[in-house]
Design an enzyme around this catalytic site. Structure first.
Site, PDB file in Angstrom:
ATOM      1  N   SER A 183       0.795  -1.233   0.000  1.00 28.92           N
ATOM      2  CA  SER A 183       0.000   0.000   0.000  1.00 28.92           C
ATOM      3  C   SER A 183       0.822   1.274   0.000  1.00 28.92           C
ATOM      4  O   SER A 183       0.298   2.335  -0.321  1.00 28.92           O
ATOM      5  CB  SER A 183      -0.950  -0.009   1.187  1.00 28.92           C
ATOM      6  OG  SER A 183      -0.210   0.054   2.386  1.00 28.92           O
ATOM      7  N   HIS A 211      -5.728  -4.519  -1.816  1.00 31.09           N
ATOM      8  CA  HIS A 211      -5.503  -3.342  -2.668  1.00 31.09           C
ATOM      9  C   HIS A 211      -5.454  -3.694  -4.152  1.00 31.09           C
ATOM     10  O   HIS A 211      -5.344  -2.804  -4.991  1.00 31.09           O
ATOM     11  CB  HIS A 211      -4.190  -2.637  -2.290  1.00 31.09           C
ATOM     12  CG  HIS A 211      -4.320  -1.712  -1.127  1.00 31.09           C
ATOM     13  ND1 HIS A 211      -4.992  -0.506  -1.200  1.00 31.09           N
ATOM     14  CD2 HIS A 211      -3.862  -1.800   0.139  1.00 31.09           C
ATOM     15  CE1 HIS A 211      -4.932   0.102  -0.028  1.00 31.09           C
ATOM     16  NE2 HIS A 211      -4.265  -0.665   0.808  1.00 31.09           N
ATOM     17  N   LYS A 242     -12.703  -1.797   0.027  1.00 31.97           N
ATOM     18  CA  LYS A 242     -11.884  -0.933  -0.835  1.00 31.97           C
ATOM     19  C   LYS A 242     -12.546  -0.802  -2.211  1.00 31.97           C
ATOM     20  O   LYS A 242     -13.582  -0.167  -2.322  1.00 31.97           O
ATOM     21  CB  LYS A 242     -10.448  -1.445  -0.874  1.00 31.97           C
ATOM     22  CG  LYS A 242      -9.742  -1.224   0.478  1.00 31.97           C
ATOM     23  CD  LYS A 242      -8.280  -1.573   0.491  1.00 31.97           C
ATOM     24  CE  LYS A 242      -7.626  -1.103   1.776  1.00 31.97           C
ATOM     25  NZ  LYS A 242      -7.223  -2.185   2.690  1.00 31.97           N
TER      26      LYS A 242
END
Ligand SMILES: *Cc1c(COP(=O)(O)O)cnc(C)c1O
Length: 396
Positions: A183, A211, A242
């Site tokens: 990240s 992610h 996310k």
């Protein structure tokens, strides 16, 4: 007792503040989206959300959630195995497996729980967990809860991983654990090489796609798509918080016996509440959308490419990225804070990261691109970066 404890807390909090590490919350008074309003009345463009596909305020998902709210109620008031499972939960688990090309899925309240509950039921002191040094905090905590022998290799360092694998031959079972996208830099794990080493040294692989799911790979199926390894990875964890709508929820998906064992023994699954029907229903609608079209991935990839190219052309130092994370390197902690503040004055909401979140002298501003960004949003951000960058002497 509390008087002493209170003064200890007050002192520690003051130390955190004086070190410039105190975290404050910025209060948003609009839905989560590209253009948001904060409680000071200011309108800003959001470049720090994990809202990669722009789905946080998607009408189709809102409608699916509302329908489920009406038809299936508000909450489940139970863990899954007592009376907390509706058909919506089973459907969502199935759709996640189809999306990743895996055999079965188990839902959790969050990916933090998925990672917290994956190691201890599967591995014992006879086994080895080999973990990338930059893996997410929830993986680190999950590994701590397990008695397996721990090995750690520097971020994406395949030589060190090989060394660990050689040492771990003494253990019974071996699993290599990695984030799909890291990240802070936005780099993708070298899953092809990890998988090859796992084959060579008889190990399994676990990837956390939090992610990368929805983002990486041409159709957003994550690092297994990018590296042509669909169906070949034993354990995948991920979040619904996310790219996938940003509400709440996590999952582990992979080999069916692994998922079956987690349903018997994984503590966050056994001892924590089921996700609400509206979240499960919106999740189902979201995966239906993913199966129907790659429009959002195409837009996200085009947006990211555009932003990175323009920023590089302006002279900014950008970390190589294969995700929607773009690290604008500044190296100086104070400068990163100053720049983020000035960008906010220009209506661009980004966050500066510095030690201990990233290594010393690696301070940066992390920009997160979204399919919810229009070209004019990107242009406004780029113009603001150039203006402030020149003002602070970051670029010429
Ligand atoms: C965000 C994130 C998590 C936590 O996900 P939640 O669903 O918010 O708990 C876990 N792992 C990684 C790699 C993440 O980026």
């Amino acid at each position: 007792m509390y008087k002493d404890f209170q003064s200890y807390l007050q002192t520690t909090l003051k130390e955190i503040e004086e070190a410039g590490l105190y975290k404050n919350e910025r209060v948003i008074v609009s839905p989560q989206r590209a253009a948001i309003k904060v409680n000071t009345g200011k309108d800003v463009l959001n470049f720090c959300a994990n809202n990669y596909l722009g789905l946080s305020d998607n009408q189709e998902l809102i409608d699916a959630a509302k329908k489920a709210l009406d038809e299936r109620g508000f909450g489940m008031s139970s863990v899954r195995f007592i009376c907390g499972t509706q058909d919506l939960h089973k459907e969502l688990e199935q759709k996640i497996a189809e999306f990743f090309g895996t055999e079965d899925t188990i839902l959790y309240a969050a990916c933090f729980d998925a990672n917290g509950g994956v190691f201890e039921p599967l591995f014992t002191e006879e086994d080895a967990i080999i973990s990338d040094a930059l893996n997410h905090a929830s993986i680190i905590d999950g590994v701590r809860l397990c008695k397996a022998k721990r090995y750690r290799y520097s971020n994406a360092d395949m030589q060190e991983l090989e060394e660990c694998l050689k040492q771990a031959q003494a253990q019974r079972y071996r699993v290599i654990v990695t984030d799909g996208v890291f990240s802070m830099d936005g780099n993708v794990c070298p899953l092809d090489q990890i998988h090859a080493l796992a084959e060579k040294y008889n190990a399994m692989v676990m990837v956390d796609e939090s992610h990368s799911a929805g983002v990486v790979g041409q159709t957003g199926r994550g690092t297994t798509e990018l590296h042509n390894l669909r169906g070949k990875i034993e354990i995948i964890t991920g979040t619904l918080g996310k790219a996938f709508g940003g509400a709440i929820g996590g999952f582990t998906t992979g080999k069916k016996e692994i998922i079956a064992m987690l349903r018997q023994r994984s503590r966050p699954y056994l001892f924590s509440n089921s996700i609400p029907p509206m979240v499960a229903a919106a999740g189902c609608a979201m995966f239906d959308m993913m199966a129907r079209t790659n429009e959002l991935q195409d837009k996200l990839h085009a947006n990211t490419e555009y932003f990175v190219e323009k920023m590089k052309a302006a002279g900014f130092d950008i970390k190589p990225t294969q995700s929607a994370i773009c690290a604008v390197m500044l190296y100086d902690a104070k400068l990163s804070q100053q720049m983020a503040e000035k960008l906010l004055d220009e209506g661009i909401y980004v966050v500066g990261f510095y030690y201990p979140v990233v290594p010393k002298d690696q301070a940066r501003i992390r920009v997160q691109i979204s399919a919810g960004h229009e070209r004019e949003h990107l242009d406004k951000a780029i113009a603001a970066f150039i203006k402030i960058g020149k003002e602070l002497g970051v670029i010429r």
